[in-house]
Scaffold this motif. Structure first.
Motif, mmCIF file in Angstrom:
data_model
loop_
_atom_site.group_PDB
_atom_site.id
_atom_site.type_symbol
_atom_site.label_atom_id
_atom_site.label_comp_id
_atom_site.label_asym_id
_atom_site.label_seq_id
_atom_site.Cartn_x
_atom_site.Cartn_y
_atom_site.Cartn_z
ATOM 1 N N HIS A 1 1.932 1.627 -3.000
ATOM 2 C CA HIS A 1 1.182 2.574 -4.326
ATOM 3 C C HIS A 1 1.063 4.269 -4.168
ATOM 4 N N GLN A 2 1.059 4.388 -2.766
ATOM 5 C CA GLN A 2 1.165 5.942 -2.754
ATOM 6 C C GLN A 2 2.326 6.509 -3.313
ATOM 7 N N GLN A 3 3.523 6.204 -2.837
ATOM 8 C CA GLN A 3 4.372 6.121 -3.788
ATOM 9 C C GLN A 3 4.130 6.569 -4.835
ATOM 10 N N ARG B 1 1.383 6.729 -6.959
ATOM 11 C CA ARG B 1 0.992 7.861 -6.611
ATOM 12 C C ARG B 1 1.323 9.437 -6.877
ATOM 13 N N MET B 2 2.434 9.299 -5.540
ATOM 14 C CA MET B 2 2.697 10.593 -5.663
ATOM 15 C C MET B 2 3.618 11.182 -6.671
ATOM 16 N N GLU C 1 0.937 -1.330 -0.242
ATOM 17 C CA GLU C 1 -0.073 -0.167 -0.448
ATOM 18 C C GLU C 1 0.959 1.265 0.354
ATOM 19 N N SER C 2 1.293 0.886 0.809
ATOM 20 C CA SER C 2 2.722 2.467 1.134
ATOM 21 C C SER C 2 3.532 2.683 -0.443
#
Length: 297
Positions: free
Chosen positions: A26-28, A30-31, A23-24
């Motif tokens: 994925h967030q990276q 996206r950012m 999940e982390s």
């Protein structure tokens, strides 16, 4: 005492950590993607500003909408400053903006000769063909929107399916009652006078500008609309059409969602890029419908 509960407790945080890690990531991602897009927008703005300072430009304010992209699901307007060249049309300016500033800018076009009808849009509050609209004849900013009263697919592209369905509803083609044998086939000649009568109706390029301008079509989704009625006029007024076929065609046109829904506002005639007298054709079909109804008396 059993140690199994304790083992479960010690294992649980490890499982959560394993789930949290992707999940982390994925967030990276996206950012990083957001940062990349922001950088692209900044470069585009810088390029636009540089062009605006160095050359004579025209200011376009273009409708944008893309339901498949985060942040673009709500309609908004995007500004482009396009270098002007003599003879430049609105379509030329849109193509330049797409090719030099934003490749995601979406619109329809094809022949660029006012024949295909694919680039009809709402420019400065009026339905028009972008390929025949001169940029220097418009006030700035040039506001470009998709055709009103139609579902927007993306940016300046609208869904034309309903328009085509209405055209198909009037059966826009010749229909034969009886097909003669090959040896009995004869040329179906048309008089010069009759050809002149229907000539303007044959110029329709299916651009849907008239349908978009019609207030009746905006409120009545079943109304055939000026384009479809004009297409029916082309065949109903052709002297080569057989009486039985014409009677059937007039029954379709005399329906409650046919010619009688027209309120003679002339908006369709005003925006037609081919100068077809659409409202006059509709009124003439009303008279024909009355004649057909009087045959039973």
């Amino acid at each position: 005492m059993s140690t199994q509960p304790q083992d479960a407790e010690t294992e649980q945080p490890a499982e959560e950590a394993e789930e949290a890690e992707p999940e982390s990531e994925h967030q990276q991602r996206r950012m990083a993607e957001k940062a990349r897009r922001a950088e692209e927008r900044a470069r585009t703005r810088e390029k636009r500003d540089r062009v605006a300072e160095d050359e004579e430009t025209y200011h376009l304010r273009v409708f944008r909408y893309d339901p498949d992209v985060d942040g673009k699901g709500d309609p908004y307007f995007d500004d482009f400053h396009v270098p002007y060249e003599q003879g430049m049309t609105v379509l030329d300016a849109l193509i330049y903006a797409r090719d030099h500033y934003d490749p995601s800018l979406t619109f329809r076009h094809s022949c660029q000769q006012a024949v295909c009808g694919s680039d009809a849009m709402f420019v400065n509050g009026r339905q028009t063909l972008c390929c025949k609209t001169q940029l220097n004849e418009l006030d700035e900013p040039v506001r470009i929107e998709p055709l009103p009263h139609q579902e927007v697919v993306k940016d300046l592209v609208v869904d034309m399916e309903h328009f085509y369905d209405q055209m198909e509803a009037v059966e826009p083609y010749f229909q034969a009652i009886d097909t003669p044998e090959v040896e009995d086939l004869e040329e179906q000649r048309q008089s010069r006078e009759n050809r002149e009568k229907i000539k303007m109706s044959t110029r329709c390029i299916w651009c849907a500008a008239c349908m978009s301008s019609c207030n009746i079509a905006a409120g009545d989704n079943q109304y055939l609309g000026p384009a479809a009625i004009n297409k029916a006029y082309r065949f109903a007024m052709d002297e080569r059409e057989e009486d039985e076929v014409k009677e059937h065609r007039m029954n379709v046109l005399a329906d409650e969602h046919g010619v009688w829904r027209c309120q003679t506002q002339f908006s369709c005639t005003e925006v037609c890029p081919k100068d077809i007298p659409l409202t006059e054709h509709i009124q003439e079909l009303k008279r024909e419908a009355v004649k057909e109804s009087l045959k039973f008396w």
